[in-house]
Motif scaffolding. Structure first.
Motif: not given
Lengths: 314, 306
Positions: A141-142, A144-146, A148-149, A151, A253, A257-258, B234, B277
């Motif tokens: 899984t990306a 960025v998606s993970l 988000a959760v 966070l 990175f 960053y996020l 990804n 997401a």
């Protein structure tokens, strides 16, 4: 190419019809068509890996700045100036210490958890497919998606703090100087673990069953046979896992960053690649950024070599 | 050494089989069963911990209001698709998905076409430079891409002016080395007789590749598509650097920008973020659940880095 298409047999036993064929065979190999097939990949490797590697080193020794495409500009050689600037920069020093902290948490945790879970998975009878898939789903899984959760989970009023109640850290996880990097290390361990479990599962298939039988005959319990048979049996895989986990850590990175909003709080979770991005692209200093990259590659190589020596000595 | 509870009539039953011998130790069978049960429980508990964030992502994306309480983690309450509509109105969701698909599709195409050729050549053809190419391919696996980001950025964006283009996005990922390795291993384990017979019939190298090797490649192809797909789909850092134009950004970049810049303005920012997401995660997760058989240690042990 024409010579091969007419050659009736692939073997070398067949002598060529004339001197020309033997000559091409000597220079280009028995099946020169292979050169044609492999050429796109070879060109790709040169363009995307070999040349940039050389370019990175070159840039790091020059006063390099961005210019419009095609513009002729002077970029004088500055020797070790960029390296001196980088090594004396507290932001850079901090980022290397941060990634060291990351590796100290992430690498041992990854090795122990993935080996134990792979061993358990190997012995499990029920629902193996479900378990295997559950463990590798974060890996595919990306980030960025993970992120988000995470966070959401680790925010000030998030579920984790709700569960902890009065035990919740203050300041909260992602804005706490002491906790930001450990949370990132934990995140990456969770995300990557499934991949390493698969590597260990493959390695476990190569450990001889006879060794377990012999250990069992000698009265060894499960723990003893894990220590004396499994761990030495998968040692090459352990070397690979340690090296790959180190490289993944050096590449950090997206998470700083996020997840911690740009290496925060106050640079406590900034990684070297994040500082490279800040200095090289945001601030327009590709020369110092390249120097960071070169130093980082040297560090990764050294760590890998030391690990190999330590793990493979007997 | 009694393996089963039944009385042994057949003398062969008294001899423990291979599997019996492995299971058998001095502990009574109930304790052994207990420990196995414990192992299974630990595995399932671990799996739940691993899956929980995914479950929480889906539940959170369906709530009208962000609920961080423990009750909010339970699958009850009013569910709504408003968050998906919200994220779609804030960012160009379909356009981003399309960019992700083009980026991923380009990499898949390049990897499959050039990877098959290179893998076949490395496995089956003797040519000058084969050993060198193979060594370089292995070396590349340990050169971290992120560390080359500055020179590649200089080349692609500054020298060739390929910022905000699909070509610039795809170029550094065009051929996945792990995929070349998988193809090579696959062609290597095909029986030699197959190729020798075709060669004896007078088939050219090109013809052998086309009519003998390629029709057999399907299982390797599926593995290659899986391990290659998750790279560009990804990927965040490279498309983030190479695209400044929002209409060119793939979903991972769009969502990241949404998280770091504009999420505060939505009615339920977390809900909208989690909806995005879910959309980003769903294709990869679905692919790997459906084709989980092709993604095992033995398929990967060759491919080193995913």
């Amino acid at each position: 190419m024409t010579t091969t298409t007419q050659a009736p047999v692939r073997g070398a036993a067949e002598p060529g019809p004339g001197g020309r064929r033997r000559w091409t065979e000597k220079v280009l190999g028995r099946q020169p068509l292979g050169i044609l097939f492999a050429a796109p990949y070879a060109v790709f490797l040169v363009a995307i890996f070999a040349y940039p590697l050389v370019l990175a080193v070159w840039i790091s020794f020059h006063d390099y700045f961005f210019a419009a495409p095609g513009a002729q500009v002077d970029r004088p050689f500055v020797g070790l100036d960029n390296y001196r600037a980088v090594l004396g920069d507290p932001d850079v020093q901090r980022s290397f210490l941060n990634v060291a902290e990351f590796l100290v948490i992430n690498v041992p945790l990854t090795v122990v958890l993935s080996l134990v879970l792979a061993t358990a998975l190997n012995a499990a009878v029920r629902a193996r497919t479900f378990l295997r898939v559950s463990y590798y789903v974060p890996y595919v899984t990306a980030s960025v998606s993970l992120v988000a959760v995470w966070l959401f989970l680790f925010s000030k009023d998030g579920l984790v703090n709700q569960l902890l109640g009065p035990l919740a850290p203050n300041p909260s996880w992602l804005v706490n100087e002491a906790l930001a990097m450990p949370v990132i290390a934990l995140f990456v361990t969770w995300k990557q673990l499934g991949f390493y479990i698969l590597l260990y599962l493959a390695a476990l298939q190569n450990v001889s069953k006879d060794l377990y039988e012999a250990a069992s005959v000698d009265g060894a319990g499960r723990l003893a046979s894990f220590r004396n048979v499994t761990v030495p049996g998968v040692r090459p895989a352990t070397t690979l896992v340690v090296i790959l986990a180190t490289i993944t850590g050096a590449n950090l990175f997206t998470e700083p960053y996020l997840l911690t909003n740009g290496g925060g709080p106050d640079g406590a979770s900034a990684s070297p690649v994040f500082v490279m991005y800040q200095k090289g692209i945001e601030q327009g200093n590709p020369d110092t950024a390249s120097a960071i990259g070169v130093v980082l590659v040297i560090c990764v190589l050294l760590i890998s070599l030391v690990n190999r020596k330590l793990l493979e000595r007997d | 050494m009694v393996s089963t509870g039944s009385t042994t009539r057949d003398p062969r039953d008294a001899v423990p089989t291979r599997s019996d011998a492995r299971d058998d130790d001095s502990t009574p069978s109930t304790a052994r069963g207990g420990r196995r049960l414990l192992g299974t429980l630990v595995l399932f508990a671990g799996a739940l911990v691993f899956l929980f964030p995914f479950y929480y992502m889906v539940v959170g994306s369906l709530r009208a209001k962000a609920d961080t309480s423990v009750a909010g983690a339970l699958p009850f309450g009013d569910f709504t698709f408003d968050n998906f509509i919200a994220i779609d109105s804030r960012v160009d969701l379909l356009g981003s998905l399309l960019n992700s698909a083009i980026f991923t599709g380009g990499v898949l195409l390049g990897t499959v076409v050039f990877g098959v050729l290179a893998g076949y050549a490395l496995a089956r053809l003797h040519f000058r430079g084969r050993g060198t190419l193979f060594a370089v391919m292995l070396l590349v696996q340990i050169v971290p891409f992120q560390l080359l980001i500055i020179p590649i950025y200089v080349m692609i964006v500054r020298t060739y002016g390929l910022a905000d283009s699909y070509l610039g996005m795809i170029a550094p990922f065009l051929i996945n080395s792990a995929a070349v390795f998988v193809f090579r291993q696959f062609f290597l384990q095909l029986p030699d007789d197959l190729f020798d017979a075709a060669a004896l019939d007078g088939a050219s190298e090109l013809r052998i590749l086309w009519s003998v090797a390629l029709p057999l490649v399907r299982p390797a192809l599926l593995t290659v598509v899986l391990i290659t797909f998750i790279g560009p789909w990804n990927e965040f850092l490279w498309p983030f650097l190479v695209t400044k134009d929002t209409s060119m950004q793939p979903l991972a970049v769009t969502l990241a920008n949404y998280i770091s810049n504009i999420a505060g303005r939505a009615a339920n920012p977390y809900g909208a973020i989690l909806a995005g997401a879910v959309v980003l995660a769903a294709p990869a997760v679905a692919l790997f659940v459906v084709f989980q058989k092709r993604f095992t240690g033995s398929e990967l042990s060759s491919g080193v880095k995913g």
